[in-house]
Design a protein around this motif. Structure first.
Motif, short mmCIF file in Angstrom:
data_model
loop_
_atom_site.label_atom_id
_atom_site.label_comp_id
_atom_site.label_asym_id
_atom_site.label_seq_id
_atom_site.Cartn_x
_atom_site.Cartn_y
_atom_site.Cartn_z
N ARG A 1 -3.46 -8.86 6.91
CA ARG A 1 -4.25 -9.76 6.07
C ARG A 1 -3.37 -10.42 5.00
N LEU B 1 -5.85 -6.15 -3.93
CA LEU B 1 -4.66 -5.36 -3.62
C LEU B 1 -3.36 -5.96 -4.18
N GLN C 1 -4.29 -4.13 6.70
CA GLN C 1 -4.16 -4.75 5.38
C GLN C 1 -2.89 -5.59 5.30
N ARG C 2 -1.80 -5.08 5.87
CA ARG C 2 -0.56 -5.86 5.85
C ARG C 2 -0.72 -7.17 6.61
N VAL D 1 -8.32 -9.27 0.74
CA VAL D 1 -7.49 -8.26 0.09
C VAL D 1 -7.14 -8.69 -1.32
N LEU E 1 0.08 -0.01 2.23
CA LEU E 1 -1.05 -0.62 2.92
C LEU E 1 -1.12 -0.16 4.36
#
Length: 231
Positions: A145, A130, A142-143, A127, A138
């Motif tokens: 990660r 980001l 994703q959070r 990520v 997110l």
């Protein structure tokens, strides 16, 4: 670096750990040892006390009995199941990384060297692009990660994982396993709360089955001998 030449993470020892909340028994006389540098998975049914035991180790839950570490345990990395976060708070991924890893007041932000460390960790967990994006925007995967990236900054001696693959897609799971495998190979002690027994069979060196009490403890192969109800 091979594991034989690496500096090992600590052993983790739970000695007669018990916990009651609201009059209910959560943990009862839990005792077992995780060897230095082991990749150890904690398995068991929902509500069986796995997360409570991990939080007890972190000093977040009141308990009786003793939990101690044998050997250097810092830096310590921790990935929770999720981060209790108000999506309306205007914080970027970089802000969250600085907040979770802060060594000075958060309003100062991260120093240049630390920002570089965070950027590298975000890149490792897939990520890296980001960093300037709002954390609240997110996806769940994703959070997770991002939370894994903060646990790797700096590289830990002891890594605690509470079902970190929840909400992550297949490529994310493969990346997670690869990163944890690299850390284990370098000597890091890993304690992973995990509900996916197929994944446990793939990655674990040793396991403890817990449902308030320790039901089984030993090499990962013991999962093959458990009755169907325990799986």
């Amino acid at each position: 670096m091979n594991q034989a030449s690496a500096v090992r993470g600590p052993a983790v020892v739970f000695d007669d750990v018990s916990l009651r909340l609201g009059g209910q028994t959560v943990l009862e006389q839990v005792s077992f040892r995780i060897e230095p540098g082991a990749l150890h998975c904690l398995v068991g049914p929902n509500g069986g006390g796995k997360t409570s035991l991990l939080r007890s180790l972190l000093g977040q839950m009141p308990h009786s009995g003793q939990i101690h570490l044998e050997g250097a345990a810092t830096p310590l990395g921790y990935v929770p199941q999720s981060l209790d976060f108000d999506r309306n708070v205007p914080m970027t991924v970089n802000d969250v990384m600085a907040l979770l890893g802060q060594r000075r007041p958060a309003f100062f932000g991260a120093g240049r060297r630390q920002r570089a460390v965070y950027a590298q960790a975000l890149q490792r967990t897939g990520v890296g692009e980001l960093g300037a994006q709002a954390f609240g925007s997110l996806s769940g995967g994703q959070r997770q990660r991002v939370l894994l990236a903060q646990a790797l900054s700096p590289a830990p001696r002891l890594l605690l994982l509470d079902e970190p693959s929840a909400g992550i897609d297949e490529s994310g799971v493969r990346l997670l396993e690869a990163l944890v495998g690299e850390l284990h190979a370098s000597g890091v002690t890993v304690l992973w709360v995990n509900h996916d027994l197929q994944q446990v069979r793939r990655i674990a060196q040793s396991v403890t089955l817990i449902n308030q009490r320790v039901l089984a403890h030993g090499p990962a192969s013991l999962l093959d001998d458990l009755p169907g109800a325990a799986r």
